[in-house]
Write an enzyme that holds these catalytic residues in place. Structure first.
Site, short mmCIF file in Angstrom:
data_model
loop_
_atom_site.label_atom_id
_atom_site.label_comp_id
_atom_site.label_asym_id
_atom_site.label_seq_id
_atom_site.Cartn_x
_atom_site.Cartn_y
_atom_site.Cartn_z
N ASP A 1 0.80 -1.22 0.00
CA ASP A 1 0.00 0.00 0.00
C ASP A 1 0.83 1.27 0.00
O ASP A 1 0.37 2.32 -0.43
CB ASP A 1 -0.94 0.01 1.20
N MET B 1 -3.17 8.83 -0.62
CA MET B 1 -4.39 8.18 -0.14
C MET B 1 -4.90 8.79 1.17
O MET B 1 -5.84 8.28 1.77
CB MET B 1 -4.12 6.68 0.08
N TYR C 1 -10.02 -0.14 2.88
CA TYR C 1 -9.40 -0.21 4.20
C TYR C 1 -8.90 1.15 4.64
O TYR C 1 -8.48 1.97 3.82
CB TYR C 1 -8.22 -1.19 4.16
#
Length: 746
Positions: free
Chosen positions: A368, A377, A453
Site C-alpha cells: 500500500d 491516499m 481499508y
C-alpha cells in the site's frame, strides 16, 4: 488557487505558469504547491525541447532532501557528543520526479535543482521497460471507468442481474502474474455492484476479475476464480485440480469449473440513514452524553512552519507522497543540552498478503505504500471527528498527472491528549503523602484510505522522553462472493455469501537514528534463565535467577524476534556512558506490541518481493548518493516486481559492512494476522499495534520527575448525591474510600 473536482481526498488544485521564488524555513520542508507546479512546468519544457517524447503524465514529484550532514550543520546539531556543529554550507533545493511517456508507456526519472531563480533539469533517466513507478490516484479512478464501460464486463454483469451503472471496482496492482508481460502497466480490478448512490458496495462482491492495461485503458483479460464444495471427506474440494493459473487463451469461466455466482443483495450498510432503510427497527444507540476535550488556556505546543516544539521535544513534520508522514531531526532539550535522537522516522513500506491459494487470489498482496503512496491516499481530517480538542493541521500536496499540485488541506493533525497516569506514589503510612502526575502526550497523526481499508498512523511523544508509533486498522474487509453453502477453508463467511479471506498486514518502519550524534550501534538483548545453574545449585538454589545477555550487532544483518527470550534491541552511542549504570546511552525498541511472524512460506511470492517480511529487524549502513540515502526496503519501484530488487534491504545487508559506531539504519517489521470475524463486518472496529522507543541510560534519571501534578478542578463526582443504587464504597460526598486524607493528587 481554485476549487475543483479532484480525485481522492484532495480538495484543491494549484497551477501556475511561471517560476516563483523558493523560500524554505527548514531544509526538509516539503515542496509547496507552487514548487510542484513550477518544477513540473520545467520538466515539460525540457521534454518538449530536448527529447522525442510527445506527451507525459506525472506520477511523483517531491523534495530530494539535502545530505544529512548538510542538514545537521544548517540546524546547528553536532555529529557527536560534546562536539561543535559543523559549519553550514549553501543548500540547493532539489526535487525528484517520476513520469510516464503516454505514447509508449515507458517510465522516466528526473532530478531538478532550483538555481538562478528557476527550476532546471539536472538528469533525465529512461528506466528499464519492466520498471513501473507508483500507481496514481487518477489511474485507480480511470481503472474503474474502463471496467464500467467495457462491453464484455457489462454483459457478464447483466448475466447476474447487475446494470452497467451499478458496476464499480477497486483497482489493485497486479501483484505477481507471469502471464502478463512485465513491460505492460497492468492492474487487476476487484468488481462490486452498488444498488444505490451510497450503498456499501463491498456487500455485493462479484465473481470475476478483469485485468486492465493502465496505459491503453483497455480490459485485456477477465478471469473467474474457482469455488469450493463440501464432500464426504474432511477437506473441501476445489472445482479445479490445481491452484495454478490457467492459460489466458482458454475460456476462464469454463476453466474455473463452476457456474456463475450472483452478488449477494443484502444491504449491510454503515451509514446511519441507509442502515435505517435496511432495518426499520434500527436506531442509533442512546445514552452517550457529550465528552469534550477542553484546553481553556490553549495548547502547550508551538508550530513554526513545519517545526514542532513541545515539552522539550523539537522535530520537523512533513507530508510525503509515499510515506504519508515523515518526522525528522527529532531532538530533546535535556536541561539545556539539545540532544539528537532520531534523524528520520517513517513508515517505509507495507504489504498485505492474503492466504487463499486458488488462483487468482494469491495475487492479492498489496504494497500500500510502495505501490500507491500513503500521502496520495490520505484523508482530509475534520475537527471534532478524527481528532478532538484544539487541533493544528498541516496541509499536504502531491503532483497530478498534468503537473498541477493536488492539495489536501488538513492532512496531518497535531494535538495533545491526556493518557492516564504518568507516574504515582503513595506513602501508605498514616499521615503519608502521595503524588500523582498525569501523562500527557503529543499526537502527530494521519488517516489513509486504501480502497476498502483505513489506516490510522499515530506518532506519540511523551513527557518521559519516550516515543510510540501506533498503527490502527479499520475500514471494510476485502471480500469475495461465496456460493450458497460454499465452505471457506481460507477465510470466514462474515455474512451470507460474503467470504473474507485470512490475511496479514505487515509494516516496515524505517529508523534513521542519531542517538547523541550519527555514530550509533545496535545491541541485541535476550533475557534468559541463569545458564548452567539448575534449581538447587550453588549459584541458583531457588531456581529464580535470570540475566540479560547482550550482543553487539557488528555487521549488517537481519534478526528474528524471539518471544521466549523477550528479545529487544537498543540503539546506543558507544562514545557516551551513563554516569551511574556505566552503560552506553541509548533508546530501547519495544516490539512486543507488534512483532508478527510472516505466515507465507519463505520462498513465496510475497517473501520474494518483500524481503523485509522475513525478519523483525534489519540493520544496515546508511549510504547516501545523488538521489539520497537508502530508503525503501522493498525497492524504490514496487509495482509488478517479480523478485527482490537489488536496491532493497535484503540485498543491502548482504554487504556485511560494519554497523558498530557508524551512521546506520534500522528497519522494523511489525504487523497483525487477521482472521476475520463476523464482528468485523460491515466496518471493522479498530485493531491496533505499536512500537515503542524508550530511553535507556540516556537520561540521568526519570526525565519527567519535574512534570507538575494537577488536581483538575473540572473533575467532579459522577453522582454528586450518590448513585441510584448507592454503593457502600462511596461516602456522602462521592469520594472514593481510597482517597488520601482528602489531599487529591498531591
Amino acid at each position: 488557487m481554485s476549487l475543483v473536482s479532484v480525485p481522492g481526498t484532495a480538495t484543491t488544485v494549484q497551477e501556475i505558469s511561471k517560476d516563483l521564488p523558493v523560500v524554505f524555513k527548514h531544509p526538509l520542508d516539503p515542496l509547496t504547491p507552487d514548487e510542484i507546479a513550477a518544477a513540473s512546468l520545467a520538466i515539460r519544457h525540457y521534454i518538449a525541447e530536448k527529447t522525442d517524447v510527445k506527451a507525459i503524465k506525472f506520477i511523483t514529484l517531491y523534495l530530494l532532501p539535502p545530505p544529512k550532514k548538510v542538514v545537521l550543520a544548517y540546524l546547528g546539531i553536532p555529529l557527536s557528543p560534546g562536539a561543535e556543529p559543523e559549519s553550514p554550507t549553501p543548500i540547493i533545493r532539489q526535487a525528484e520526479t517520476d513520469f510516464l511517456d503516454i505514447v509508449n508507456g515507458r517510465s522516466y526519472n528526473a532530478i531538478l535543482s532550483y538555481r538562478d531563480s528557476k527550476w532546471s533539469v539536472d538528469t533525465l533517466e529512461k528506466l528499464p521497460a519492466e520498471i513501473h513507478s507508483q500507481i496514481s490516484v487518477e489511474e485507480l479512478i480511470s481503472c474503474e471507468m474502463v471496467v464500467k464501460n467495457n462491453a464484455l464486463v457489462q454483459k457478464l454483469a447483466a448475466d447476474v442481474g447487475v446494470a452497467p451503472d451499478q458496476i464499480f471496482c477497486d483497482g489493485w496492482s497486479i501483484g505477481y502474474d507471469e502471464r502478463f508481460p512485465q513491460q505492460r502497466r497492468v492492474q487487476q480490478a476487484l468488481v462490486y455492484a452498488r444498488y444505490s448512490e451510497h450503498d456499501n458496495l463491498y456487500a455485493h462482491p462479484m465473481d470475476f476479475i478483469p485485468i486492465v492495461d493502465a496505459n491503453t485503458n483497455e480490459v485485456i483479460h477477465i478471469e473467474f476464480p474457482p469455488k469450493y464444495t463440501n464432500t464426504n471427506s474432511k477437506d473441501p474440494v476445489l472445482s479445479v485440480e490445481t491452484t495454478f493459473p490457467p492459460l489466458t487463451s482458454v475460456d476462464s469461466l469454463a476453466a474455473s469449473g463452476r457456474e456463475r455466482i450472483p452478488p449477494p443483495r443484502a444491504g449491510h450498510n454503515f451509514l446511519p440513514d441507509l442502515m435505517a432503510e435496511d432495518n426499520k427497527d434500527f436506531k442509533p444507540r442512546e445514552g452517550i452524553k457529550p465528552l469534550h476535550v477542553v484546553q481553556p488556556e490553549g495548547v502547550s505546543f508551538k508550530v513554526i512552519g513545519h517545526e514542532l516544539e513541545w515539552q522539550n521535544w523539537k522535530m520537523h513534520v512533513a507530508f510525503t507522497q509515499r510515506e504519508g508522514i515523515a518526522l525528522s531531526t527529532i531532538t530533546y532539550n535535556d536541561h539545556g543540552e539539545v540532544r539528537p535522537i532520531i534523524y528520520r522516522l517513517s513508515l517505509a513500506e507495507m504489504v498485505v498478503p492474503y492466504g487463499a491459494p486458488e488462483y487468482p487470489h494469491p495475487r492479492k498482496f498489496a504494497f500500500d505504500s510502495g505501490e500507491y503512496g500513503m500521502g496520495t491516499m490520505a484523508n482530509e481530517l475534520s475537527l471534532g471527528c478524527d481528532c478532538l480538542g484544539q487541533i493544528h493541521y498541516l496541509p499536504g500536496a502531491f503532483v497530478a498527472h498534468n503537473g498541477s499540485a493536488m492539495v489536501i488541506k488538513n492532512v496531518i493533525c497535531i494535538h495533545e491528549e491526556d493518557d492516564g497516569v504518568l507516574w504515582k506514589h503513595t506513602d501508605y503510612r498514616p499521615g503519608g503523602r502521595s503524588q500523582t502526575v498525569r501523562r500527557r502526550r503529543l499526537v502527530v497523526s494521519m488517516v489513509c484510505t486504501l480502497a476498502n481499508y483505513e489506516y490510522i498512523w499515530n506518532y506519540y511523544f511523551y513527557q518521559d522522553g519516550s516515543i510510540e508509533f501506533e498503527i490502527r486498522l479499520t475500514g471494510i474487509l476485502q471480500v469475495y462472493v461465496a456460493d450458497k453453502d460454499e465452505p471457506s477453508p481460507y477465510g470466514v463467511h462474515v455474512a451470507p455469501n460474503i467470504n473474507a479471506q485470512n490475511h496479514q498486514h505487515l509494516f516496515s518502519i524505517r529508523i534513521d537514528p542519531m542517538i547523541d550524534g550519527l555514530h550509533n550501534a545496535v545491541i541485541e538483548t535476550d533475557i534468559i534463565p541463569l545458564p548452567d545453574a539448575p534449581t538447587g545449585s550453588a549459584q541458583n538454589f531457588a531456581g529464580n535467577a535470570f540475566i540479560t545477555q547482550d550482543t553487539v550487532l557488528k555487521t549488517e544483518t537481519a534478526r528474528p524476534y524471539d518471544y521466549a527470550k523477550e528479545r529487544r534491541w537498543k540503539i546506543v552511542n558507544p562514545t557516551r556512558k551513563h554516569y551511574s549504570s556505566g552503560k552506553d546511552v541509548g533508546y530501547v525498541i519495544g516490539m512486543k506490541g507488534g512483532a508478527t511472524p510472516m505466515m507465507a512460506r519463505p520462498e513465496s511470492w510475497a517473501a520474494k518481493r518483500a524481503a523485509f517480511v522475513t525478519n523483525a529487524l534489519w540493520v544496515c549502513r546508511e549510504v547516501e548518493g545523488e538521489k539520497g540515502g537508502r530508503m525503501w526496503p522493498a525497492g524504490k519501484y514496487v509495482p509488478q516486481t517479480r523478485g527482490e530488487p537489488e536496491d532493497s534491504v535484503g540485498k543491502w545487508v548482504q554487504g556485511k559492512q560494519n554497523v558498530e559506531n557508524e551512521d546506520i539504519l534500522l528497519y522494523l517489521t511489525v504487523g497483525t494476522t487477521h482472521i476475520p470475524r463476523p464482528e468485523d463486518w460491515p466496518v471493522m472496529p479498530v485493531e491496533h499495534l505499536s512500537v515503542t522507543f524508550k530511553p535507556n541510560s540516556f537520561f540521568k534519571a526519570n526525565p519527567s520527575i519535574d512534570v507538575p501534578g494537577t488536581a483538575d478542578a473540572r473533575s467532579v463526582p459522577a453522582f454528586p448525591n450518590g448513585a441510584p443504587n448507592d454503593n457502600a464504597n462511596h461516602d456522602a460526598n462521592g469520594t472514593g474510600v481510597g482517597a488520601t486524607n482528602g489531599q487529591g493528587c498531591h
